[in-house]
Design a protein around this motif. Structure first.
Motif, PDB file in Angstrom:
ATOM      1  N   ASP A 249       0.825  -1.214   0.000  1.00  0.00           N
ATOM      2  CA  ASP A 249       0.000   0.000   0.000  1.00  0.00           C
ATOM      3  C   ASP A 249       0.857   1.261   0.000  1.00  0.00           C
ATOM      4  OD1 ASP A 249      -2.437   1.326  -0.043  1.00  0.00           O
ATOM      5  OD2 ASP A 249      -2.518   1.496   2.144  1.00  0.00           O
ATOM      6  N   GLY A 250       1.912   1.204  -0.822  1.00  0.00           N
ATOM      7  CA  GLY A 250       2.781   2.361  -0.974  1.00  0.00           C
ATOM      8  C   GLY A 250       3.771   2.573   0.153  1.00  0.00           C
ATOM      9  N   ARG A 251       3.816   1.659   1.114  1.00  0.00           N
ATOM     10  CA  ARG A 251       4.722   1.815   2.241  1.00  0.00           C
ATOM     11  C   ARG A 251       5.771   0.703   2.205  1.00  0.00           C
ATOM     12  NH1 ARG A 251       2.031   2.251   8.093  1.00  0.00           N
ATOM     13  NH2 ARG A 251       0.954   3.938   6.931  1.00  0.00           N
ATOM     14  N   GLU A 252       7.043   1.067   2.370  1.00  0.00           N
ATOM     15  CA  GLU A 252       8.127   0.083   2.361  1.00  0.00           C
ATOM     16  C   GLU A 252       7.952  -0.898   3.524  1.00  0.00           C
ATOM     17  OE1 GLU A 252      13.038  -0.131   2.373  1.00  0.00           O
ATOM     18  OE2 GLU A 252      12.000   1.612   3.222  1.00  0.00           O
ATOM     19  N   THR A 253       8.099  -2.202   3.207  1.00  0.00           N
ATOM     20  CA  THR A 253       8.029  -3.245   4.238  1.00  0.00           C
ATOM     21  C   THR A 253       9.317  -4.067   4.150  1.00  0.00           C
ATOM     22  OG1 THR A 253       6.784  -4.609   2.675  1.00  0.00           O
ATOM     23  CG2 THR A 253       5.520  -3.392   4.330  1.00  0.00           C
ATOM     24  N   LYS A 254      10.319  -3.554   4.795  1.00  0.00           N
ATOM     25  CA  LYS A 254      11.642  -4.196   4.745  1.00  0.00           C
ATOM     26  C   LYS A 254      11.655  -5.507   5.517  1.00  0.00           C
ATOM     27  CE  LYS A 254      16.531  -3.123   5.577  1.00  0.00           C
ATOM     28  NZ  LYS A 254      17.488  -2.098   6.097  1.00  0.00           N
ATOM     29  N   TYR A 255      10.847  -5.559   6.598  1.00  0.00           N
ATOM     30  CA  TYR A 255      10.881  -6.730   7.473  1.00  0.00           C
ATOM     31  C   TYR A 255       9.498  -7.346   7.638  1.00  0.00           C
ATOM     32  CZ  TYR A 255      15.491  -4.905   8.686  1.00  0.00           C
ATOM     33  OH  TYR A 255      16.777  -4.452   8.631  1.00  0.00           O
ATOM     34  N   ALA A 256       9.490  -8.634   8.001  1.00  0.00           N
ATOM     35  CA  ALA A 256       8.239  -9.377   8.167  1.00  0.00           C
ATOM     36  C   ALA A 256       7.361  -8.776   9.255  1.00  0.00           C
ATOM     37  CB  ALA A 256       8.550 -10.852   8.496  1.00  0.00           C
ATOM     38  N   ASP A 257       7.964  -8.299  10.330  1.00  0.00           N
ATOM     39  CA  ASP A 257       7.150  -7.723  11.411  1.00  0.00           C
ATOM     40  C   ASP A 257       6.385  -6.492  10.925  1.00  0.00           C
ATOM     41  OD1 ASP A 257       8.912  -5.182  12.424  1.00  0.00           O
ATOM     42  OD2 ASP A 257      10.240  -6.853  11.937  1.00  0.00           O
ATOM     43  N   GLN A 258       6.964  -5.749   9.972  1.00  0.00           N
ATOM     44  CA  GLN A 258       6.271  -4.578   9.416  1.00  0.00           C
ATOM     45  C   GLN A 258       5.080  -5.014   8.554  1.00  0.00           C
ATOM     46  OE1 GLN A 258       9.718  -2.953   7.426  1.00  0.00           O
ATOM     47  NE2 GLN A 258      10.044  -1.417   9.034  1.00  0.00           N
ATOM     48  N   VAL A 259       5.256  -6.100   7.795  1.00  0.00           N
ATOM     49  CA  VAL A 259       4.162  -6.618   6.973  1.00  0.00           C
ATOM     50  C   VAL A 259       3.013  -7.078   7.857  1.00  0.00           C
ATOM     51  CG1 VAL A 259       3.474  -8.446   5.366  1.00  0.00           C
ATOM     52  CG2 VAL A 259       5.693  -7.311   5.089  1.00  0.00           C
ATOM     53  N   ILE A 260       3.334  -7.843   8.904  1.00  0.00           N
ATOM     54  CA  ILE A 260       2.305  -8.385   9.793  1.00  0.00           C
ATOM     55  C   ILE A 260       1.514  -7.264  10.455  1.00  0.00           C
ATOM     56  CG2 ILE A 260       1.945  -9.726  11.910  1.00  0.00           C
ATOM     57  CD1 ILE A 260       4.457 -11.379  11.045  1.00  0.00           C
ATOM     58  N   ALA A 261       2.231  -6.237  10.910  1.00  0.00           N
ATOM     59  CA  ALA A 261       1.544  -5.104  11.542  1.00  0.00           C
ATOM     60  C   ALA A 261       0.689  -4.346  10.532  1.00  0.00           C
ATOM     61  CB  ALA A 261       2.575  -4.171  12.169  1.00  0.00           C
ATOM     62  N   ARG A 262       1.199  -4.168   9.323  1.00  0.00           N
ATOM     63  CA  ARG A 262       0.483  -3.404   8.304  1.00  0.00           C
ATOM     64  C   ARG A 262      -0.771  -4.145   7.823  1.00  0.00           C
ATOM     65  NH1 ARG A 262      -1.550   0.943   6.838  1.00  0.00           N
ATOM     66  NH2 ARG A 262      -1.354   1.622   4.682  1.00  0.00           N
ATOM     67  N   ILE A 263      -0.679  -5.462   7.671  1.00  0.00           N
ATOM     68  CA  ILE A 263      -1.822  -6.252   7.209  1.00  0.00           C
ATOM     69  C   ILE A 263      -2.996  -6.093   8.165  1.00  0.00           C
ATOM     70  CG2 ILE A 263      -2.646  -8.637   6.986  1.00  0.00           C
ATOM     71  CD1 ILE A 263      -1.219  -7.660   4.534  1.00  0.00           C
ATOM     72  N   GLY A 264      -2.694  -6.003   9.463  1.00  0.00           N
ATOM     73  CA  GLY A 264      -3.749  -5.828  10.454  1.00  0.00           C
ATOM     74  C   GLY A 264      -4.493  -4.520  10.289  1.00  0.00           C
ATOM     75  N   GLU A 265      -3.885  -3.542   9.607  1.00  0.00           N
ATOM     76  CA  GLU A 265      -4.522  -2.243   9.393  1.00  0.00           C
ATOM     77  C   GLU A 265      -5.299  -2.188   8.083  1.00  0.00           C
ATOM     78  OE1 GLU A 265      -1.195   0.347   9.412  1.00  0.00           O
ATOM     79  OE2 GLU A 265      -0.742   0.099  11.550  1.00  0.00           O
ATOM     80  N   LEU A 266      -5.172  -3.240   7.241  1.00  0.00           N
ATOM     81  CA  LEU A 266      -5.769  -3.217   5.896  1.00  0.00           C
ATOM     82  C   LEU A 266      -6.862  -4.270   5.723  1.00  0.00           C
ATOM     83  CD1 LEU A 266      -2.443  -2.808   3.875  1.00  0.00           C
ATOM     84  CD2 LEU A 266      -4.125  -1.025   4.377  1.00  0.00           C
ATOM     85  N   LYS A 267      -7.534  -4.621   6.793  1.00  0.00           N
ATOM     86  CA  LYS A 267      -8.571  -5.653   6.742  1.00  0.00           C
ATOM     87  C   LYS A 267      -9.651  -5.317   5.704  1.00  0.00           C
ATOM     88  CE  LYS A 267      -8.020  -6.943  11.615  1.00  0.00           C
ATOM     89  NZ  LYS A 267      -8.698  -7.050  12.936  1.00  0.00           N
ATOM     90  N   GLY A 268      -9.988  -6.324   4.890  1.00  0.00           N
ATOM     91  CA  GLY A 268     -11.072  -6.169   3.927  1.00  0.00           C
ATOM     92  C   GLY A 268     -10.734  -5.287   2.745  1.00  0.00           C
TER      93      GLY A 268
END
Length: 451
Positions: A249-268
């Motif tokens: 979603d236009g935001r750099e996700t260098k690490y897995a923990d960043q992806v996991i946290a970001r996915i929780g904000e993009l539900k649905g």
């Protein structure tokens, strides 16, 4: 086939350790003119798989793979041969020898265990060298993957500084010390913070693992590497195995923990993303479910080889000449002995809950990998040799340490414990050992059935 490889390594390691331990008793006994009646790998309850008498000694292999033994004439041991002890002492018997000779005979087994472990570590250092990630190279800090470490006070992004006052040099090399530590210093947001480790941290960590959380105390931060997609995943065909998610979603996700946290904000939502595929950046559209899932599995850990291949961290190498491998191997062996001593101390302290993690033969079996690796085999064998040596030194009658305890009493006081007392002590020690074996293997069975 995998089970055959594991079993082969297990039996080979166990047999090697038992035979060499018993030779540690056998050799000084023979040097001091003491008769050795039996030398057995495994126990020959009722019958033996193989036996042959050479000289005064019957050599054999028993059918019960719970250890091994040497039967020394004139010694009260697990055979409980009372008839022999009621006869007049003979010059070739253990009980006729000076206390200092009997002490050397009893210490022979554990001495061989420690010598073997140190020789293995020297060989490993020479043959394989060392591969490690410098702690100073972990620029963006650690990854906390379980609730136990989070409750202890660790946070993702912390940088390890010291453990019990000792600076951390190798990241993965510090994990065992971290598990047994009392105080850890980390750098967080440019400031030093001290984490007092909970007394029952090991118990908490075991519970978090049982709940399916991360298996490491802490880990290095790694990219989100996709292992595969679920059949009903909306992202099947969009995402592929070995894709690395580098932007979401236009935001750099260098690490897995960043992806996991970001996915929780993009539900649905369906959002744009970029994955690295075959060394190229590929734009894709990813759908996130209402539950905050992408329907993919990812690699929670990569191992040094993959970390190096992907260029995530620099993996340092050390090669040792034969001369250089000697002090390096001795250091590794010493560190292992000290570490295992700390583990035993924690096990015998009920507050730590570490006793819940004690295992028996299945736990040892599970240490070995499913593919044959000589490096892994020798490393595990060295650890088991130290364990066998330390455990045999415990002052429990029926163990070498129990015999040593009574011999030291005799040498200091000048009074030898009576044969009747030794019989009772041997029986008591046998029941203690039986209880410990049942407890350890009972833990294995409980975990297999209910965890």
């Amino acid at each position: 086939m995998d089970i055959v490889i594991k079993l082969s390594q297990f039996l080979l390691s166990l047999s090697l350790l038992i035979v060499l331990h018993e030779f540690g008793h056998f050799i000084p006994a023979r040097l001091f003119g003491t008769r050795v009646e039996k030398f057995f790998l495994f126990f020959d309850v009722k019958f033996a798989l193989f036996k042959k008498k050479i000289g005064d000694t019957v050599y054999g292999i028993g059918w019960l793979p719970l250890g091994g033994y040497v039967k020394i004439s004139g010694m009260i041991d697990e055979s409980m041969d009372k008839e022999q002890m009621e006869q007049p002492a003979q010059p070739w018997e253990f009980r006729s020898k000076p206390a200092w000779q009997r002490l050397i005979i009893m210490l022979g087994g554990v001495t061989v265990n420690f010598i073997l472990a140190f020789l293995i570590y020297i060989g490993i250092a020479y043959a394989y060298g060392d591969r490690y990630i410098k702690n100073s190279d972990i620029k963006d800090g650690i990854w906390v993957t379980n609730s136990a470490s989070l409750e202890a006070g660790f946070r993702t992004g912390d940088k390890l500084v010291s453990i019990d006052g000792k600076p951390v040099e190798s990241f993965y090399g510090s994990m065992e010390a971290l598990l047994l530590s009392r105080e850890v210093t980390v750098e967080r947001d440019g400031k030093l913070q001290t984490i007092d480790m909970p007394v029952d941290f090991i118990d908490r960590l075991m519970k978090s693992r049982e709940a399916g959380e991360g298996t490491s105390v802490i880990d290095v931060r790694i990219p989100f590497v996709i292992m595969g997609t679920e059949e009903d995943s909306p992202n099947a065909g969009v995402l592929q195995a070995r894709d690395i998610l580098v932007s979401l979603d236009g935001r750099e996700t260098k690490y897995a923990d960043q992806v996991i946290a970001r996915i929780g904000e993009l539900k649905g939502q369906t959002v744009s993303a970029v994955v690295e595929r075959d060394d190229k950046e590929v734009p894709v559209e990813i759908t996130v479910s209402d539950a905050g899932k992408m329907g993919v599995s990812y690699a929670p850990g990569l191992g040094l080889s993959n970390i190096e291949r992907l260029g995530i961290y620099e993996v340092s190498r050390e090669q040792y000449s034969f001369v250089e491998s000697i002090p390096e191997g001795l250091k590794r062996g010493k560190d292992r002995v000290v570490s295992y001593g700390k583990q035993l101390k924690m096990i015998f302290n009920p507050e730590t809950g570490a006793y819940k993690g004690v295992g028996g033969f299945k736990a040892i079996f599970d240490l070995f990998p499913q593919t044959w690796s000589w490096q892994a085999f020798w490393e595990i064998t060295a650890i088991l040799s130290i364990m066998l040596g330390v455990l045999n030194l415990l002052p429990i009658p029926a163990l070498d340490g129990g015999h040593v305890m009574f011999l030291l009493y005799e040498m200091v006081s000048g009074r030898k414990p009576s044969d009747k007392f030794m019989e009772y002590a041997q029986m008591a020690g046998f029941f203690i050992l039986l209880a410990l074996v049942l407890f350890a293997n009972g833990n294995d069975i409980y975990r297999a059935l209910f965890k």
